[in-house]
Design a protein around this motif. Structure first.
Motif, PDB file in Angstrom:
ATOM      1  N   ILE A 102      -8.949   2.071  -9.875  1.00  0.00           N
ATOM      2  CA  ILE A 102      -7.952   2.221 -10.935  1.00  0.00           C
ATOM      3  C   ILE A 102      -6.540   2.241 -10.337  1.00  0.00           C
ATOM      4  CG2 ILE A 102      -7.067   3.765 -12.735  1.00  0.00           C
ATOM      5  CD1 ILE A 102      -9.942   4.629 -13.250  1.00  0.00           C
ATOM      6  N   TYR A 103      -5.674   1.384 -10.883  1.00  0.00           N
ATOM      7  CA  TYR A 103      -4.269   1.328 -10.470  1.00  0.00           C
ATOM      8  C   TYR A 103      -3.417   1.580 -11.710  1.00  0.00           C
ATOM      9  CZ  TYR A 103      -5.584  -0.277  -5.881  1.00  0.00           C
ATOM     10  OH  TYR A 103      -6.108  -0.334  -4.603  1.00  0.00           O
ATOM     11  N   ASN A 104      -3.289   2.849 -12.062  1.00  0.00           N
ATOM     12  CA  ASN A 104      -2.603   3.221 -13.292  1.00  0.00           C
ATOM     13  C   ASN A 104      -1.265   3.912 -13.043  1.00  0.00           C
ATOM     14  OD1 ASN A 104      -3.604   5.561 -12.264  1.00  0.00           O
ATOM     15  ND2 ASN A 104      -4.696   6.208 -14.114  1.00  0.00           N
ATOM     16  N   ASN A 105      -0.764   3.817 -11.812  1.00  0.00           N
ATOM     17  CA  ASN A 105       0.590   4.330 -11.570  1.00  0.00           C
ATOM     18  C   ASN A 105       1.315   3.417 -10.584  1.00  0.00           C
ATOM     19  OD1 ASN A 105       0.567   5.506  -8.718  1.00  0.00           O
ATOM     20  ND2 ASN A 105      -1.181   6.579  -9.623  1.00  0.00           N
ATOM     21  N   THR A 106       2.622   3.468 -10.653  1.00  0.00           N
ATOM     22  CA  THR A 106       3.458   2.529  -9.906  1.00  0.00           C
ATOM     23  C   THR A 106       3.305   2.680  -8.396  1.00  0.00           C
ATOM     24  OG1 THR A 106       5.069   2.559 -11.699  1.00  0.00           O
ATOM     25  CG2 THR A 106       5.816   1.709  -9.587  1.00  0.00           C
ATOM     26  N   GLU A 107       3.200   3.904  -7.923  1.00  0.00           N
ATOM     27  CA  GLU A 107       3.125   4.122  -6.473  1.00  0.00           C
ATOM     28  C   GLU A 107       1.863   3.491  -5.878  1.00  0.00           C
ATOM     29  OE1 GLU A 107       3.536   7.715  -3.176  1.00  0.00           O
ATOM     30  OE2 GLU A 107       3.816   8.123  -5.306  1.00  0.00           O
ATOM     31  N   LYS A 108       0.740   3.630  -6.560  1.00  0.00           N
ATOM     32  CA  LYS A 108      -0.492   3.015  -6.067  1.00  0.00           C
ATOM     33  C   LYS A 108      -0.374   1.493  -6.051  1.00  0.00           C
ATOM     34  CE  LYS A 108      -4.604   4.415  -6.987  1.00  0.00           C
ATOM     35  NZ  LYS A 108      -5.847   4.811  -7.687  1.00  0.00           N
ATOM     36  N   LEU A 109       0.225   0.949  -7.098  1.00  0.00           N
ATOM     37  CA  LEU A 109       0.419  -0.502  -7.155  1.00  0.00           C
ATOM     38  C   LEU A 109       1.355  -0.975  -6.050  1.00  0.00           C
ATOM     39  CD1 LEU A 109       0.750  -0.846 -11.007  1.00  0.00           C
ATOM     40  CD2 LEU A 109      -0.913  -2.097  -9.608  1.00  0.00           C
ATOM     41  N   ALA A 110       2.434  -0.242  -5.835  1.00  0.00           N
ATOM     42  CA  ALA A 110       3.402  -0.625  -4.814  1.00  0.00           C
ATOM     43  C   ALA A 110       2.782  -0.591  -3.425  1.00  0.00           C
ATOM     44  CB  ALA A 110       4.620   0.290  -4.875  1.00  0.00           C
ATOM     45  N   ASN A 111       1.997   0.425  -3.126  1.00  0.00           N
ATOM     46  CA  ASN A 111       1.337   0.503  -1.819  1.00  0.00           C
ATOM     47  C   ASN A 111       0.352  -0.638  -1.630  1.00  0.00           C
ATOM     48  OD1 ASN A 111       2.701   2.797  -0.913  1.00  0.00           O
ATOM     49  ND2 ASN A 111       1.246   4.180  -1.893  1.00  0.00           N
ATOM     50  N   LEU A 112      -0.349  -0.999  -2.692  1.00  0.00           N
ATOM     51  CA  LEU A 112      -1.249  -2.140  -2.639  1.00  0.00           C
ATOM     52  C   LEU A 112      -0.477  -3.413  -2.302  1.00  0.00           C
ATOM     53  CD1 LEU A 112      -4.005  -3.571  -3.275  1.00  0.00           C
ATOM     54  CD2 LEU A 112      -3.255  -3.643  -5.666  1.00  0.00           C
ATOM     55  N   LEU A 113       0.668  -3.591  -2.942  1.00  0.00           N
ATOM     56  CA  LEU A 113       1.450  -4.812  -2.753  1.00  0.00           C
ATOM     57  C   LEU A 113       2.154  -4.842  -1.400  1.00  0.00           C
ATOM     58  CD1 LEU A 113       2.792  -5.030  -6.381  1.00  0.00           C
ATOM     59  CD2 LEU A 113       1.341  -6.730  -5.254  1.00  0.00           C
ATOM     60  N   LEU A 114       2.558  -3.685  -0.881  1.00  0.00           N
ATOM     61  CA  LEU A 114       3.153  -3.650   0.458  1.00  0.00           C
ATOM     62  C   LEU A 114       2.177  -4.216   1.488  1.00  0.00           C
ATOM     63  CD1 LEU A 114       4.944  -0.167   0.491  1.00  0.00           C
ATOM     64  CD2 LEU A 114       6.053  -2.414   0.678  1.00  0.00           C
ATOM     65  N   GLY A 115       0.907  -3.844   1.388  1.00  0.00           N
ATOM     66  CA  GLY A 115      -0.099  -4.383   2.288  1.00  0.00           C
ATOM     67  C   GLY A 115      -0.344  -5.852   2.055  1.00  0.00           C
ATOM     68  N   TYR A 116      -0.348  -6.254   0.798  1.00  0.00           N
ATOM     69  CA  TYR A 116      -0.628  -7.655   0.463  1.00  0.00           C
ATOM     70  C   TYR A 116       0.459  -8.579   1.015  1.00  0.00           C
ATOM     71  CZ  TYR A 116      -1.808 -11.780  -2.262  1.00  0.00           C
ATOM     72  OH  TYR A 116      -2.159 -13.059  -2.634  1.00  0.00           O
ATOM     73  N   TYR A 117       1.705  -8.141   0.935  1.00  0.00           N
ATOM     74  CA  TYR A 117       2.813  -9.011   1.344  1.00  0.00           C
ATOM     75  C   TYR A 117       3.183  -8.874   2.823  1.00  0.00           C
ATOM     76  CZ  TYR A 117       3.979 -10.546  -3.378  1.00  0.00           C
ATOM     77  OH  TYR A 117       3.960 -11.143  -4.610  1.00  0.00           O
ATOM     78  N   ALA A 118       2.485  -8.049   3.561  1.00  0.00           N
ATOM     79  CA  ALA A 118       2.878  -7.755   4.941  1.00  0.00           C
ATOM     80  C   ALA A 118       2.961  -8.993   5.821  1.00  0.00           C
ATOM     81  CB  ALA A 118       1.916  -6.741   5.551  1.00  0.00           C
ATOM     82  N   ASP A 119       2.121  -9.998   5.573  1.00  0.00           N
ATOM     83  CA  ASP A 119       2.084 -11.163   6.465  1.00  0.00           C
ATOM     84  C   ASP A 119       2.613 -12.428   5.805  1.00  0.00           C
ATOM     85  OD1 ASP A 119       0.075 -11.525   4.650  1.00  0.00           O
ATOM     86  OD2 ASP A 119      -1.443 -12.146   6.115  1.00  0.00           O
ATOM     87  N   LYS A 120       3.418 -12.283   4.748  1.00  0.00           N
ATOM     88  CA  LYS A 120       3.903 -13.465   4.028  1.00  0.00           C
ATOM     89  C   LYS A 120       5.385 -13.696   4.327  1.00  0.00           C
ATOM     90  CE  LYS A 120       0.481 -13.427   0.376  1.00  0.00           C
ATOM     91  NZ  LYS A 120      -0.204 -14.595   0.951  1.00  0.00           N
ATOM     92  N   PRO A 121       5.703 -14.762   5.083  1.00  0.00           N
ATOM     93  CA  PRO A 121       7.089 -15.009   5.473  1.00  0.00           C
ATOM     94  C   PRO A 121       7.920 -15.690   4.387  1.00  0.00           C
ATOM     95  CG  PRO A 121       5.677 -16.674   6.439  1.00  0.00           C
ATOM     96  CD  PRO A 121       4.771 -15.721   5.721  1.00  0.00           C
ATOM     97  N   MET A 122       7.276 -16.283   3.397  1.00  0.00           N
ATOM     98  CA  MET A 122       7.978 -16.964   2.317  1.00  0.00           C
ATOM     99  C   MET A 122       7.805 -16.190   1.016  1.00  0.00           C
ATOM    100  SD  MET A 122       9.354 -19.512   3.751  1.00  0.00           S
ATOM    101  CE  MET A 122       9.203 -20.530   5.218  1.00  0.00           C
ATOM    102  N   GLU A 123       8.751 -16.394   0.105  1.00  0.00           N
ATOM    103  CA  GLU A 123       8.627 -15.742  -1.194  1.00  0.00           C
ATOM    104  C   GLU A 123       7.365 -16.239  -1.896  1.00  0.00           C
ATOM    105  OE1 GLU A 123      11.493 -15.075  -4.077  1.00  0.00           O
ATOM    106  OE2 GLU A 123      13.099 -14.490  -2.702  1.00  0.00           O
ATOM    107  N   THR A 124       6.599 -15.305  -2.395  1.00  0.00           N
ATOM    108  CA  THR A 124       5.350 -15.607  -3.085  1.00  0.00           C
ATOM    109  C   THR A 124       5.253 -14.728  -4.321  1.00  0.00           C
ATOM    110  OG1 THR A 124       4.281 -16.089  -0.963  1.00  0.00           O
ATOM    111  CG2 THR A 124       2.841 -15.739  -2.863  1.00  0.00           C
TER     112      THR A 124
END
Length: 226
Positions: A102-124
């Motif tokens: 469950i991702y029902n708050n902003t902080e959990k979503l943001a932490n998920l996305l920080l990990g997801y974008y860690a290796d992306k050098p271009m805007e995605t």
């Protein structure tokens, strides 16, 4: 004789890994283990060292393009494909572990996305797809751009939302070399996409922008026009 020596070396490496894991393996030894699967015979130790020397680190090797890997002597198509497979395979593995959470708050979503974008050098641009209980279905890429601009595909967004039967969507994109602040274009695009999703009874929960280790939420920041 030489072939027997190499077979014994491979057997010892595999045994060491199976019994003790890879914590005590050097980077070139981890590469050797991978190369065993692509190159069934011979000594791959020199190739592992060449790859580390060429790309600077284990991460550099695994993040290199198949074309660049193929320029290293001894790397064939199968080897390049195997090495290039590792990062997306790891990401898929990590995603499979959190699907349904469950991702029902902003902080959990943001932490998920920080990990997801860690290796992306271009805007995605991505769409975080959630069900009606805010359980994660999956993260889908819906647009790619340069180092400083991205275009979200309406068609791709609608396609993934309908394909995975999402009830809620969180839009996200990264600023790899910029500030963690929304542009007027970001705000206008968010409003437009909210209206687009509303037409198919899907709720746009938020739009999160990630820049290195920082993030900002458009909904939570109450930007004018959100």
């Amino acid at each position: 004789m030489a072939e027997q020596v190499h077979r014994n070396h491979r057997a010892r490496m595999r045994k060491r890994f199976l019994e003790h894991g890879i914590d005590n393996f050097a980077d070139h030894e981890i590469l050797e283990l991978l190369l065993f699967f692509a190159i069934p015979r011979g000594d791959v130790n020199p190739l592992a060292h060449r790859l580390i020397d060429e790309f600077g680190s284990l991460a550099g090797v695994l993040e290199a393009s198949p074309a660049d890997l193929g320029k290293v002597a001894g790397v064939g198509e199968s080897t390049a494909a195997l090495l290039h497979l590792m990062p997306p395979l790891l990401k898929r593995y990590q995603m499979s572990k959190i699907t349904g959470q469950i991702y029902n708050n902003t902080e959990k979503l943001a932490n998920l996305l920080l990990g997801y974008y860690a290796d992306k050098p271009m805007e995605t641009a991505t769409a975080v797809l959630l069900d009606n209980m805010c359980r994660l279905i999956r993260i889908c890429e819906i647009g790619q751009g340069s180092a400083c601009a991205v275009k979200i595909s309406d068609r791709k967004l609608l396609q993934v939302v309908l394909q995975y039967n999402a009830a809620n969507v969180v839009l996200a994109h990264n600023h790899p070399r910029g500030e963690c602040l929304p542009s007027r274009a970001d705000l206008n695009e968010t409003a437009r996409l909210r209206s687009l999703l509303k037409q198919i009874d899907v709720h746009l929960v938020d739009h999160i922008i990630v820049a290195e280790n920082n993030w900002i939420t458009l909904a939570g920041s109450h930007y004018s026009g959100y």
